[in-house]
Design a protein around this motif. Structure first.
Motif, PDB file in Angstrom:
ATOM      1  N   UNK A 159       0.827  -1.213   0.000  1.00  0.00           N
ATOM      2  CA  UNK A 159       0.000   0.000   0.000  1.00  0.00           C
ATOM      3  C   UNK A 159       0.855   1.254   0.000  1.00  0.00           C
ATOM      4  N   UNK A 160       1.885   1.265   0.834  1.00  0.00           N
ATOM      5  CA  UNK A 160       2.739   2.451   0.912  1.00  0.00           C
ATOM      6  C   UNK A 160       3.482   2.692  -0.397  1.00  0.00           C
ATOM      7  N   UNK A 161       3.951   1.637  -1.036  1.00  0.00           N
ATOM      8  CA  UNK A 161       4.659   1.815  -2.299  1.00  0.00           C
ATOM      9  C   UNK A 161       3.729   2.403  -3.357  1.00  0.00           C
ATOM     10  N   UNK A 162       2.497   1.923  -3.413  1.00  0.00           N
ATOM     11  CA  UNK A 162       1.541   2.474  -4.380  1.00  0.00           C
ATOM     12  C   UNK A 162       1.285   3.948  -4.114  1.00  0.00           C
ATOM     13  N   UNK A 163       1.177   4.330  -2.853  1.00  0.00           N
ATOM     14  CA  UNK A 163       0.820   5.707  -2.491  1.00  0.00           C
ATOM     15  C   UNK A 163       2.008   6.663  -2.510  1.00  0.00           C
ATOM     16  N   UNK A 164       3.222   6.145  -2.619  1.00  0.00           N
ATOM     17  CA  UNK A 164       4.423   6.954  -2.378  1.00  0.00           C
ATOM     18  C   UNK A 164       4.531   8.168  -3.286  1.00  0.00           C
ATOM     19  N   UNK A 165       4.264   8.010  -4.565  1.00  0.00           N
ATOM     20  CA  UNK A 165       4.461   9.105  -5.517  1.00  0.00           C
ATOM     21  C   UNK A 165       3.152   9.559  -6.155  1.00  0.00           C
ATOM     22  N   UNK A 166       2.103   9.624  -5.359  1.00  0.00           N
ATOM     23  CA  UNK A 166       0.808  10.009  -5.906  1.00  0.00           C
ATOM     24  C   UNK A 166       0.662  11.515  -6.100  1.00  0.00           C
ATOM     25  N   UNK A 167       1.631  12.302  -5.644  1.00  0.00           N
ATOM     26  CA  UNK A 167       1.528  13.741  -5.763  1.00  0.00           C
ATOM     27  C   UNK A 167       0.826  14.351  -4.562  1.00  0.00           C
ATOM     28  N   UNK A 168       0.853  15.676  -4.460  1.00  0.00           N
ATOM     29  CA  UNK A 168       0.310  16.340  -3.263  1.00  0.00           C
ATOM     30  C   UNK A 168      -1.168  16.079  -3.022  1.00  0.00           C
ATOM     31  N   UNK A 169      -1.948  15.777  -4.075  1.00  0.00           N
ATOM     32  CA  UNK A 169      -3.381  15.543  -3.893  1.00  0.00           C
ATOM     33  C   UNK A 169      -3.670  14.103  -3.478  1.00  0.00           C
ATOM     34  N   UNK A 170      -2.711  13.215  -3.724  1.00  0.00           N
ATOM     35  CA  UNK A 170      -2.888  11.794  -3.411  1.00  0.00           C
ATOM     36  C   UNK A 170      -4.204  11.255  -3.960  1.00  0.00           C
ATOM     37  N   UNK A 171      -4.465  11.607  -5.232  1.00  0.00           N
ATOM     38  CA  UNK A 171      -5.667  11.088  -5.877  1.00  0.00           C
ATOM     39  C   UNK A 171      -5.490   9.597  -6.157  1.00  0.00           C
ATOM     40  N   UNK A 172      -6.428   8.823  -5.697  1.00  0.00           N
ATOM     41  CA  UNK A 172      -6.393   7.376  -5.896  1.00  0.00           C
ATOM     42  C   UNK A 172      -7.594   6.996  -6.743  1.00  0.00           C
ATOM     43  N   UNK A 173      -7.376   6.396  -7.908  1.00  0.00           N
ATOM     44  CA  UNK A 173      -8.507   5.974  -8.739  1.00  0.00           C
ATOM     45  C   UNK A 173      -9.461   5.076  -7.961  1.00  0.00           C
TER      46      UNK A 173
END
Length: 354
Positions: free
Chosen positions: A61-75
């Motif tokens: 989970x952390x690896x997926x979220x690591x570089x999502x950008x400041x908004x952390x938009x998750x599809x």
């Protein structure tokens, strides 16, 4: 086996004279960290490597979220996949991220990012088995400390929020409320792990039972990790191995018994009496009768917490019979006394329910 709290590091302290009790035949690695004082309250084999089982899903989970950008938009599709992976330990979701994010490269990236010292990917002989990644109790504390004290707020809220909503059963049907979840009131977050038990996923165990390596891939493994107390005060990491062939219910009870001996500052224990159940697949019902809806089924021969007992439908299961039902607060339901404790019609020392 009793293990005295000794050999703690300079940042650790033993606050009680009692001992951690590790059940006979069980190998344990334990680290408990009080975020309020900045000290460890328990350290037992903190750097001993265990196969991670589903605890590795934290790093996926952390690896997926690591570089999502400041908004952390998750599809939306990923959000749903991550939620079921974190809350219900879904293996299909874990396999999806393991394959799509690079397999063992995920572990390598997260080791460097979080400063993990003893974590490694699965052995080269089993590259697709994410549950064979090597974890330690001390490194697991480091993962949670990152989540709770350093991660961006959206990441912390998403991961810890889902761990606070962990479901009673994993998507593979295993009851994951052992250890931390069995002992403490609902103010907890958990990521559990199980591997090697009959019926558990092939990604948590090798169906061909490989020979033991530097990390034991054979013995049944059961791990309870997470945080307890207001504001996730205390981080808990308990890794255990059990003799090959151990039944899930036995390991479940052993890990819960061990967890009851830990010093977890801020943790509030659920009150009640600990009793052992008999029978297999005993149903927990919403009312003290077979007309009550089924809330779940107990692993065979587990310790359960009973807060009170209530008169209801007479159950006759020779040689035992009873019209009393035990209330299990952790399940928020009832089990006939026929299958609780000695099977006596009424449980001694347990009050009547109001």
């Amino acid at each position: 086996m009793k293990l005295l709290r000794s050999g703690l590091s300079s940042t650790a302290s033993a606050t009680r004279a009692e001992a951690v009790v590790v059940p006979p035949g069980v190998t344990a690695g334990i680290a408990v960290f009080d975020r309020q004082t900045g000290q460890f309250t328990e350290l037992v084999n903190p750097d001993l490597r265990f196969r991670s089982a589903s605890v590795v899903k934290l790093l996926l989970a952390l690896d997926f979220l690591w570089n999502r950008g400041p908004a952390y938009d998750v599809p939306a599709a990923d959000r749903a996949r991550l939620e079921v992976m974190l809350r219900s330990s879904d293996d299909d979701a874990a396999s999806y991220y393991w394959d799509s994010l690079g397999g063992s490269a995920i572990i390598d990236r997260m080791v460097a990012r979080l400063g993990l010292t003893h974590t490694a990917g699965p052995p080269a002989t089993h590259p697709g088995f994410w549950g064979y990644a090597a974890f330690t109790a001390a490194d697991t504390v480091r993962i949670y400390r990152y989540l709770l004290d350093q991660a961006p707020v959206p990441v912390r809220s998403f991961v810890m929020g889902n761990l606070h909503q962990a479901t009673r059963y994993g998507t593979d049907g295993f009851d994951q409320y052992f250890g931390i979840a069995s002992v403490y009131d609902p103010d907890f977050a958990i990521k559990q792990g199980w591997s090697g038990f009959a019926g558990s996923s092939g990604f948590g165990q090798d169906k061909n039972k490989p020979k033991a390596s530097a990390v034991d891939l054979v013995s049944e493994a059961l791990h309870t990790t997470g945080a307890v107390g207001q504001g996730d005060r205390t981080i808990v990491a308990v890794y255990t191995l059990h003799p090959n062939g151990t039944a899930y219910g036995k390991a479940y009870s052993d890990v819960t018994r061990l967890s009851r001996t830990l010093n977890l500052p801020g943790g509030v224990r659920t009150p009640g009496s600990w009793l052992t159940t008999t029978g297999s697949g005993v149903r927990v019902r919403s009312a003290p009768s077979t007309s009550g809806s089924v809330l779940g089924a107990l692993p065979a021969g587990v310790d359960v917490l009973v807060s009170c007992q209530k008169k209801g439908q007479l159950i006759d299961a020779p040689p035992n019979s009873s019209e009393w039902w035990a209330y299990l607060p952790k399940y928020q339901g009832y089990v006939t006394n026929v299958y609780v404790g000695t099977g006596a019609p009424k449980l001694p020392g347990v009050p009547d329910c109001p």
